[in-house]
Design an enzyme around this catalytic site. Structure first.
Site, short mmCIF file in Angstrom:
data_model
loop_
_atom_site.label_atom_id
_atom_site.label_comp_id
_atom_site.label_asym_id
_atom_site.label_seq_id
_atom_site.Cartn_x
_atom_site.Cartn_y
_atom_site.Cartn_z
N TYR A 15 0.82 -1.22 0.00
CA TYR A 15 0.00 0.00 0.00
C TYR A 15 0.85 1.27 0.00
O TYR A 15 0.52 2.24 0.68
CB TYR A 15 -0.93 0.01 1.23
CG TYR A 15 -2.14 -0.86 1.03
CD1 TYR A 15 -3.24 -0.39 0.31
CD2 TYR A 15 -2.19 -2.15 1.51
CE1 TYR A 15 -4.34 -1.18 0.09
CE2 TYR A 15 -3.29 -2.96 1.29
CZ TYR A 15 -4.36 -2.47 0.59
OH TYR A 15 -5.47 -3.26 0.37
N TYR A 143 -14.83 -4.55 2.43
CA TYR A 143 -13.45 -4.93 2.16
C TYR A 143 -13.25 -6.34 2.71
O TYR A 143 -13.44 -6.57 3.91
CB TYR A 143 -12.44 -3.97 2.81
CG TYR A 143 -11.03 -4.45 2.60
CD1 TYR A 143 -10.40 -4.26 1.36
CD2 TYR A 143 -10.35 -5.15 3.58
CE1 TYR A 143 -9.12 -4.75 1.13
CE2 TYR A 143 -9.06 -5.64 3.35
CZ TYR A 143 -8.45 -5.44 2.13
OH TYR A 143 -7.18 -5.92 1.91
N ASP A 235 -17.62 -12.18 7.80
CA ASP A 235 -16.19 -11.91 7.75
C ASP A 235 -15.84 -11.15 9.04
O ASP A 235 -15.97 -9.94 9.10
CB ASP A 235 -15.85 -11.10 6.50
CG ASP A 235 -14.37 -10.73 6.43
OD1 ASP A 235 -13.65 -10.98 7.42
OD2 ASP A 235 -13.95 -10.19 5.40
N LYS A 264 -6.40 -11.86 11.64
CA LYS A 264 -5.95 -10.70 12.41
C LYS A 264 -5.70 -10.99 13.90
O LYS A 264 -4.63 -11.44 14.25
CB LYS A 264 -6.90 -9.53 12.20
CG LYS A 264 -6.80 -9.01 10.76
CD LYS A 264 -7.22 -7.60 10.54
CE LYS A 264 -6.77 -7.09 9.20
NZ LYS A 264 -7.82 -6.80 8.24
C1 LIG Z 1 -7.91 -7.23 6.79
C2 LIG Z 1 -9.18 -7.85 6.36
C3 LIG Z 1 -9.19 -8.92 5.46
C4 LIG Z 1 -7.94 -9.42 4.80
O1 LIG Z 1 -7.06 -9.99 5.69
P1 LIG Z 1 -5.51 -10.13 5.30
O2 LIG Z 1 -4.92 -10.93 6.41
O3 LIG Z 1 -4.97 -8.73 5.24
O4 LIG Z 1 -5.45 -10.81 3.99
C5 LIG Z 1 -10.41 -9.50 5.16
N1 LIG Z 1 -11.55 -9.05 5.71
C6 LIG Z 1 -11.57 -8.04 6.58
C7 LIG Z 1 -12.88 -7.60 7.18
C8 LIG Z 1 -10.40 -7.38 6.93
O5 LIG Z 1 -10.44 -6.33 7.76
#
Ligand SMILES: *Cc1c(COP(=O)(O)O)cnc(C)c1O
Length: 422
Positions: A15, A143, A235, A264
């Site tokens: 980025y 996202y 997600d 995460k």
């Molecule tokens: C960060 C994120 C992703 C992607 O995760 P990465 O480990 O960066 O590939 C997918 N969904 C959400 C909601 C996110 O915040």
């Protein structure tokens, strides 16, 4: 040569427009919420290092567990073999998730967790003989990651623009509110026979600027999907593991999604690991004597034992007596600070979900990610020893749960000062 100069010669950062990138700050050590650079300058990591760190840096419990695992079993192929950390993590995680989640599928990060979820849903309909159900519903400002499937189900933006012809078609929904919820439900009803699944970030859309919507509307959308057998994917890559004040954001819902994506905070921000969980219904569609109904997906480092061990240690801390009170304390402090910002002429909106506090700055016409305001804010806080990385004109705090009241107060004071000076 300094580390920053050596970096510039050989590294391509994420980025980052490398042509005019500022020198990257060499970090030599982390401890709790603090990062230390090579000159000994201290920074408060107020964005949890891209939202992953929940218990602070170099946490001794996680470090001990990881180092023990490294000396016992660092990795083993996960097809045909298994190991204690992967099984124990699944055993402990599944009962914590809302609804009845049945199986854990491991991968490497948030994007891969989403890819796996999408493939589970699309193949579910192939396996059950309804080949026409290939459409996916997502939010217009979602996202879900940077790989092609995850990018396809994310909102179209400057990030996806160079690839726009290659992304698959998705039915995008506006964020739900009282004025449009009936219309959104009608759209789902209308499309239902063609739709494989609905993927969403529950209540908080992170990367698009910490946009928020009410659980009651998501409940209605999930219910509408369930009426038509449309699979639902939560997600929780960003919202999972306490971020919004509950262990999982979907705990606020009456209807449970079929699939969860996690990453995460999963390892406490120590190591990369992704998890896709599913319920019995989804898993059942893959059980067959027909080899073609197998989920042919996997990664070299699937269920890496060291990453699983980090997750187990992180879960110990998450479920320990300190964490929930910390979440409540941060939530309350954010709330008090948000009150002082009400009606501020330089802010268009202030939003909060648990430990996330977002402030949308007034920008006139220029509110893009690339706006000059973003860089000015970023540098302003960096100079004052705080890592805050605005999403365009949206400044947000998303701290590790161990942040002290003093450090929170310092961040709030500095934001108030920035509002006067910038
Ligand atoms: C960060 C994120 C992703 C992607 O995760 P990465 O480990 O960066 O590939 C997918 N969904 C959400 C909601 C996110 O915040």
């Amino acid at each position: 040569m300094s580390l920053a100069e050596r970096d510039k010669k050989v590294i391509w950062h994420p980025y980052t427009q490398m042509k005019d990138a500022l020198p990257h700050i060499p970090i030599v050590r982390g401890e709790g919420v603090y990062l230390f650079d090579e000159d000994g300058k201290r920074y408060i990591d107020a964005v949890s290092s891209w939202w992953v760190n929940i218990h602070g840096h170099a946490h001794p419990h996680i470090a001990a567990r990881v180092s023990e695992q490294l000396k016992t079993l660092e990795h083993v192929i996960f097809a045909g073999f298994t190991h204690e950390p992967a099984v124990e993590l699944a055993e402990r995680l599944l009962p914590l998730l809302p609804g009845k989640q049945e199986k854990v599928f491991y991968s490497d990060n948030g994007s891969t967790a989403v890819e796996v979820a999408l493939k589970m849903c699309l193949q579910y309909w192939v396996n059950t003989g309804k080949q026409g159900r290939t459409k996916i519903i997502a939010f217009k400002e979602a996202y879900h990651g940077d790989t092609f499937g995850a990018m396809s189900v994310s909102g179209r933006s400057i990030f996806t623009d160079p690839f726009k012809g290659l992304l698959f078609d998705v039915e995008f929904l506006d964020l739900p509110h009282a004025g449009n919820i009936e219309q959104l439900k009608s759209k789902i009803n209308y499309l239902s026979n063609e739709v494989a699944c609905f993927i969403f970030e529950p209540m908080v859309l992170g990367a698009s600027g910490m946009l928020m919507y009410e659980a009651a509307y998501l409940d209605q959308l999930i219910e509408t999907c369930q009426k038509h057998g449309i699979l639902t994917i939560a997600d929780e890559v960003m919202t999972g593991f306490g971020r919004t004040g509950k262990y999982f954001s979907c705990e606020a819902l009456a209807n449970s999604p079929d699939i969860f994506c996690l990453s995460k905070g999963l390892t406490g921000g120590t190591m990369p690991l992704g998890i896709t969980t599913c319920n019995k219904q989804v898993f059942g569609a893959f059980l067959s004597n027909d080899q073609l109904k197998t989920l042919y997906h996997g990664h070299s480092f699937t269920a890496n034992p060291v990453a699983c061990a980090a997750s187990l240690a992180s879960m110990d801390i998450l479920l320990s007596a300190e964490t929930l009170p910390n979440l409540q304390r941060i939530t309350a402090k954010h709330g008090e600070f948000a009150l002082t910002l009400q009606g501020h002429p330089k802010l268009k909106a202030v939003r909060q979900a648990g430990t996330i506090l977002a402030m949308e700055w007034e920008t006139g016409n220029d509110s893009s990610y690339l706006s000059g305001l973003r860089n000015r804010l970023y540098l302003y806080f960096l100079e004052r020893g705080i890592v805050l990385r605005p999403l365009g004109n949206i400044l947000y705090i998303l701290p590790p749960y161990v942040i002290s009241n003093d450090d929170l107060d310092y961040i709030y004071k500095t934001i108030t000062q920035a509002l006067n000076e910038i």
